[in-house]
Scaffold this active site. Structure first.
Site, mmCIF file in Angstrom:
data_model
loop_
_atom_site.group_PDB
_atom_site.id
_atom_site.type_symbol
_atom_site.label_atom_id
_atom_site.label_comp_id
_atom_site.label_asym_id
_atom_site.label_seq_id
_atom_site.Cartn_x
_atom_site.Cartn_y
_atom_site.Cartn_z
ATOM 1 N N LYS A 9 28.315 22.635 -0.992
ATOM 2 C CA LYS A 9 26.916 22.674 -0.541
ATOM 3 C C LYS A 9 26.201 23.965 -0.960
ATOM 4 O O LYS A 9 26.839 24.950 -1.352
ATOM 5 C CB LYS A 9 26.887 22.501 0.979
ATOM 6 C CG LYS A 9 27.357 21.114 1.458
ATOM 7 C CD LYS A 9 27.228 20.962 2.974
ATOM 8 C CE LYS A 9 27.631 19.571 3.432
ATOM 9 N NZ LYS A 9 27.478 19.413 4.905
ATOM 10 N N TYR A 49 22.046 11.076 2.615
ATOM 11 C CA TYR A 49 22.378 11.224 4.039
ATOM 12 C C TYR A 49 21.628 10.223 4.923
ATOM 13 O O TYR A 49 21.433 10.480 6.115
ATOM 14 C CB TYR A 49 22.086 12.659 4.495
ATOM 15 C CG TYR A 49 23.227 13.633 4.262
ATOM 16 C CD1 TYR A 49 24.492 13.419 4.811
ATOM 17 C CD2 TYR A 49 23.047 14.799 3.508
ATOM 18 C CE1 TYR A 49 25.529 14.315 4.618
ATOM 19 C CE2 TYR A 49 24.084 15.704 3.309
ATOM 20 C CZ TYR A 49 25.332 15.448 3.866
ATOM 21 O OH TYR A 49 26.364 16.346 3.681
ATOM 22 N N ARG A 85 39.477 15.988 4.135
ATOM 23 C CA ARG A 85 38.853 16.316 5.420
ATOM 24 C C ARG A 85 39.689 17.352 6.189
ATOM 25 O O ARG A 85 39.141 18.191 6.900
ATOM 26 C CB ARG A 85 38.595 15.044 6.230
ATOM 27 C CG ARG A 85 37.455 14.228 5.592
ATOM 28 C CD ARG A 85 37.056 13.017 6.386
ATOM 29 N NE ARG A 85 36.340 13.315 7.617
ATOM 30 C CZ ARG A 85 35.031 13.549 7.697
ATOM 31 N NH1 ARG A 85 34.279 13.541 6.615
ATOM 32 N NH2 ARG A 85 34.468 13.770 8.859
ATOM 33 N N ASN A 112 27.593 24.281 6.284
ATOM 34 C CA ASN A 112 29.049 24.310 6.448
ATOM 35 C C ASN A 112 29.824 24.097 5.147
ATOM 36 O O ASN A 112 30.948 23.595 5.157
ATOM 37 C CB ASN A 112 29.467 23.322 7.542
ATOM 38 C CG ASN A 112 29.077 21.902 7.236
ATOM 39 O OD1 ASN A 112 28.497 21.619 6.189
ATOM 40 N ND2 ASN A 112 29.401 20.987 8.130
ATOM 41 N N HIS A 115 30.963 18.887 1.891
ATOM 42 C CA HIS A 115 30.901 17.513 2.382
ATOM 43 C C HIS A 115 32.114 16.782 1.842
ATOM 44 O O HIS A 115 32.525 17.017 0.707
ATOM 45 C CB HIS A 115 29.636 16.794 1.886
ATOM 46 C CG HIS A 115 29.749 15.297 1.980
ATOM 47 N ND1 HIS A 115 29.495 14.616 3.138
ATOM 48 C CD2 HIS A 115 30.159 14.359 1.083
ATOM 49 C CE1 HIS A 115 29.727 13.313 2.941
ATOM 50 N NE2 HIS A 115 30.126 13.135 1.698
ATOM 51 N N GLU A 126 29.549 6.739 -2.345
ATOM 52 C CA GLU A 126 29.125 8.110 -2.647
ATOM 53 C C GLU A 126 29.478 8.500 -4.084
ATOM 54 O O GLU A 126 28.680 9.138 -4.778
ATOM 55 C CB GLU A 126 29.729 9.091 -1.635
ATOM 56 C CG GLU A 126 29.121 8.916 -0.245
ATOM 57 C CD GLU A 126 29.762 9.768 0.839
ATOM 58 O OE1 GLU A 126 29.309 9.688 1.987
ATOM 59 O OE2 GLU A 126 30.716 10.528 0.546
HETATM 60 P P1 ATP Z 1 29.986 15.797 5.944
HETATM 61 O O1 ATP Z 1 29.462 14.401 6.164
HETATM 62 O O2 ATP Z 1 28.961 16.739 5.352
HETATM 63 O O3 ATP Z 1 31.286 15.832 5.217
HETATM 64 P P2 ATP Z 1 30.959 15.759 8.615
HETATM 65 O O4 ATP Z 1 31.397 14.371 8.329
HETATM 66 O O5 ATP Z 1 31.968 16.732 9.130
HETATM 67 O O6 ATP Z 1 30.308 16.440 7.349
HETATM 68 P P3 ATP Z 1 28.631 14.618 9.901
HETATM 69 O O7 ATP Z 1 28.643 14.336 11.353
HETATM 70 O O8 ATP Z 1 28.777 13.491 8.933
HETATM 71 O O9 ATP Z 1 29.736 15.752 9.618
HETATM 72 O O10 ATP Z 1 27.288 15.418 9.605
HETATM 73 C C1 ATP Z 1 26.826 15.537 8.272
HETATM 74 C C2 ATP Z 1 26.316 16.939 8.058
HETATM 75 O O11 ATP Z 1 25.159 17.148 8.868
HETATM 76 C C3 ATP Z 1 27.278 18.052 8.479
HETATM 77 O O12 ATP Z 1 28.229 18.373 7.508
HETATM 78 C C4 ATP Z 1 26.311 19.206 8.685
HETATM 79 O O13 ATP Z 1 25.923 19.804 7.447
HETATM 80 C C5 ATP Z 1 25.106 18.501 9.285
HETATM 81 N N1 ATP Z 1 25.157 18.549 10.762
HETATM 82 C C6 ATP Z 1 25.992 17.872 11.564
HETATM 83 N N2 ATP Z 1 25.786 18.153 12.858
HETATM 84 C C7 ATP Z 1 24.772 19.081 12.881
HETATM 85 C C8 ATP Z 1 24.078 19.800 13.898
HETATM 86 N N3 ATP Z 1 24.392 19.625 15.189
HETATM 87 N N4 ATP Z 1 23.095 20.644 13.526
HETATM 88 C C9 ATP Z 1 22.764 20.824 12.233
HETATM 89 N N5 ATP Z 1 23.379 20.180 11.212
HETATM 90 C C10 ATP Z 1 24.361 19.330 11.529
HETATM 91 MG MG MG Z 2 30.105 12.859 7.400
#
Ligand code: ATP
Ligand code: MG
Length: 137
Positions: A9, A49, A85, A112, A115, A126
């Site tokens: 990211k 997204y 993951r 973070n 992804h 994806e």
């Molecule tokens: P990713 O899909 O990016 O691999 P993930 O599966 O761990 O991450 P998801 O719940 O799918 O997490 O959320 C997608 C992305 O949205 C997260 O990686 C983060 O960048 C963002 N995100 C998730 N929760 C929050 C939050 N509470 N506040 C801000 N951004 C968030």
């Molecule tokens: Mg996710």
């Protein structure tokens, strides 16, 4: 062997952490089989997204993903989806296990660093969103 989709990211590419993150994947037995650096528009980030459209952080997330280049990759290995993951760690770096990418590099729950696809079906869609058949060997 399984394949999964990964994004390094904007917070990570900006801090020049691409190599350090790829090293974590490789050390875990994942192989980079496709890779490209691109700068998404906010609309493209929003399409990627779309599952999070109703979440309160959606707009912030799309702005962030379009704020600087990303590195989109396909990773291959045994149980690649679960392994990736595991190497990424929990979404919120405060909850991420020591040694994981998010524990070491992530700045916040939003910014973070990585992804990773969460299931075989999402990995497939994806990968196809970012790579053509010709780019996948
Ligand atoms: P990713 O899909 O990016 O691999 P993930 O599966 O761990 O991450 P998801 O719940 O799918 O997490 O959320 C997608 C992305 O949205 C997260 O990686 C983060 O960048 C963002 N995100 C998730 N929760 C929050 C939050 N509470 N506040 C801000 N951004 C968030
Ligand atoms: Mg996710």
């Amino acid at each position: 062997l399984e394949r999964t989709f990964s994004i390094i990211k904007p917070d990570a590419t900006k801090r020049n952490l691409t190599g350090a993150i790829v090293k974590k994947f490789e050390d875990a037995g994942l192989r980079v089989v496709a890779s490209k650096r691109i700068h998404l528009t906010k609309a493209q980030a929003g399409e990627f997204y779309a599952v999070h459209k109703e979440r309160p952080f959606y707009d912030e997330l799309c702005e962030f993903m379009a704020s600087a280049p990303i590195v989109a990759q396909v990773l291959e290995g045994e149980d690649a989806i679960a392994k990736n993951r595991e190497v990424m760690g929990a979404t919120n770096p405060a909850d991420a296990a020591p040694g994981t990418i998010r524990a070491e590099f992530a700045e916040s729950v939003g910014e973070n660093s990585v992804h990773g696809s969460d299931a075989p079906e999402t990995a497939k869609t994806e990968i196809a969103y970012f790579f053509s058949g010709l780019e996948l060997v």
